[in-house]
Write a protein that holds these residues in place. Structure first.
Motif, short mmCIF file in Angstrom:
data_model
loop_
_atom_site.label_atom_id
_atom_site.label_comp_id
_atom_site.label_asym_id
_atom_site.label_seq_id
_atom_site.Cartn_x
_atom_site.Cartn_y
_atom_site.Cartn_z
N UNK A 158 -2.28 -8.61 -5.64
CA UNK A 158 -0.97 -7.99 -5.90
C UNK A 158 -0.54 -8.18 -7.35
N UNK A 159 -0.72 -7.11 -8.16
CA UNK A 159 -0.30 -7.17 -9.57
C UNK A 159 0.87 -6.24 -9.87
N UNK A 160 1.50 -5.70 -8.83
CA UNK A 160 2.71 -4.91 -9.08
C UNK A 160 3.82 -5.84 -9.55
N UNK A 161 4.00 -6.94 -8.83
CA UNK A 161 5.03 -7.92 -9.19
C UNK A 161 4.42 -9.25 -9.60
N UNK A 162 3.14 -9.46 -9.30
CA UNK A 162 2.44 -10.64 -9.77
C UNK A 162 1.99 -10.44 -11.21
N UNK A 163 1.30 -11.43 -11.73
CA UNK A 163 0.86 -11.37 -13.12
C UNK A 163 -0.24 -10.33 -13.28
N UNK A 164 -0.02 -9.35 -14.16
CA UNK A 164 -1.04 -8.34 -14.41
C UNK A 164 -2.01 -8.89 -15.45
N UNK A 165 -3.15 -9.36 -14.98
CA UNK A 165 -4.12 -10.02 -15.85
C UNK A 165 -5.50 -9.64 -15.34
N UNK A 166 -6.14 -8.69 -16.02
CA UNK A 166 -7.43 -8.20 -15.54
C UNK A 166 -8.55 -9.21 -15.77
N UNK A 167 -8.39 -10.08 -16.76
CA UNK A 167 -9.38 -11.13 -16.95
C UNK A 167 -9.37 -12.07 -15.74
N UNK A 168 -8.17 -12.41 -15.25
CA UNK A 168 -8.07 -13.28 -14.09
C UNK A 168 -8.61 -12.57 -12.84
N UNK A 169 -8.40 -11.26 -12.74
CA UNK A 169 -8.95 -10.50 -11.62
C UNK A 169 -10.48 -10.58 -11.63
N UNK A 170 -11.09 -10.46 -12.81
CA UNK A 170 -12.55 -10.56 -12.89
C UNK A 170 -13.01 -11.94 -12.47
N UNK A 171 -12.29 -12.96 -12.89
CA UNK A 171 -12.62 -14.32 -12.46
C UNK A 171 -12.51 -14.45 -10.94
#
Length: 388
Positions: free
Chosen positions: A133-146
């Motif tokens: 959930x990155x609508x209201x959570x932290x939008x961080x694509x590096x963290x998503x890749x992790x």
């Protein structure tokens, strides 16, 4: 100009001293540089983060963080085939093809650099899918890749799938075509991170809907697949990390990284949230967009849009239930649900006042999995064969 002997000697002494200092400084810098040389191997994170805070925000779901009881503790359903072999990359699509329910968790990244470890832990979930959930959570694509790498390293799932299905919600909104096109990069980034789909929020423009689907597709159209009105937007290179997460060569990824059910062999599941009164007005057009797999009405947001402050302010529940706007809200949610049903769009969420089993009987095939026992009992109810 006349230079006396004293000045000459003084200048010579100063020059020699400066040279000696420079030489000493240079030697010290070289020694310090050698001592500070990075060690061999991958870099390690250091320093304190919000994870070290005694006031770390939230423990689960939309509060951020990990809930320990997301890991499966109960036995498999009696109907499960322990020799099950997966047919697909995307666990959710495989379940839908078998007319089974997809159970999901909502994981909201808090902003702490915890993606990899969270992914490893959530690989043990009893659910089938994870809403990152990155609508209201932290939008961080590096963290998503992790996070995606953590899922791979913590896997595979008991069903044999490399990871649970992961769909990402983003702050990009479907207000209109220009705004969706300007923010299509968010969908492209999510897909390049190895996610299996995206849930686009605040969708109420058919033009925006077509652009959102195109953002998850490649520029080429695969043989036998219908040509769409908006050309795909993903380009060469976007398959590199994603194919690694999916566990296949890049050329094989390109063959299946397409939207289902538009492409029956596609492994990408795209969703829309129709969570305001404008989305409801366009529900029939939105649900007919090719390449859409699932949808939800966003009951809370729709209540704010339709009922205004009456949806939030303190009042007896019985009084709120008879407000004209409350009745309009119920009609709106039903209109969206029926539009989805007519177009064979998978429905996310439960009907209000219904149990999981009643929701299943009503045709809902994507349900929240917050209670492990309820989920396992419902799987027994549907005689599910895929292990969890």
């Amino acid at each position: 100009m006349e230079i006396n002997k004293r000045s000459l000697l003084t200048g010579a002494m100063m020059g020699a001293g400066m040279a000696a200092v420079a030489s000493t400084t240079s030697s010290a810098a070289a020694a310090a540089g050698a001592a500070a040389a990075p060690p061999a191997g991958p870099p390690k994170a250091s320093g304190r983060t919000m994870l070290d805070s005694p006031n770390y925000f939230g423990t689960a779901g939309k509060g951020g963080g990990f809930r320990s009881n997301w890991a499966r503790t109960l036995p498999q359903a009696p109907s499960v085939d322990l020799n099950y072999k997966p047919r697909r990359i995307n666990k959710a699509i495989e379940l839908w093809e078998d007319n089974q329910v997809v159970y999901y968790h909502v994981y909201m990244p808090s902003g702490a650099p915890d993606g990899y470890e969270e992914g490893r832990r959530m690989a043990r979930t009893y659910c089938d899918a994870i809403n990152y959930e990155m609508e209201n959570g932290c939008m961080d694509f590096a963290n998503l890749r992790n996070f995606m790498q953590g899922l791979v390293d913590g896997g595979p799932t008991p069903s044999g799938h490399r990871t649970p299905m992961v769909f990402v919600t983003l702050p990009a909104t479907g207000f209109d075509g220009p705004s969706m096109r300007a923010n299509a990069w968010q969908i492209q980034q999510a897909m390049a991170s190895g996610a299996h789909g995206v849930l686009v929020c605040e969708m109420h423009s058919p033009e925006a809907g077509e652009i959102a689907i195109a953002a998850a597709r490649y520029k080429f159209t695969l043989p036998g697949v219908t040509e769409m009105p908006v050309e795909g937007m993903r380009g060469a290179g976007s398959q590199a990390f994603a194919s690694h997460i999916w566990g296949m060569p890049g050329n094989k990824y390109l063959e299946v990284a397409d939207t289902w059910p538009l492409n029956p062999k596609g492994e990408v599941a795209m969703g829309f949230k129709l969570e305001n009164r404008h989305g409801a007005e366009a529900a029939e057009q939105l649900m007919a967009i090719k390449g859409l797999a699932f949808a939800e009405p966003g009951p809370a947001d729709n209540s704010w849009s339709i009922m205004g402050w009456d949806a939030i302010r303190d009042m007896p529940a019985a009084d709120r239930a008879v407000l004209p706007a409350k009745l309009r809200l119920e009609d709106t949610l039903e209109r969206i649900r029926m539009a989805a049903k007519r177009n064979n769009i998978q429905w996310l969420g439960t009907a209000r006042g219904m149990t999981h089993n009643q929701s299943i009987d009503a045709g809902m095939r994507m349900l929240p999995g917050d209670n492990e026992k309820v989920v396992m009992d419902a799987r027994a109810y549907t005689k599910r064969k895929m292990p969890a």
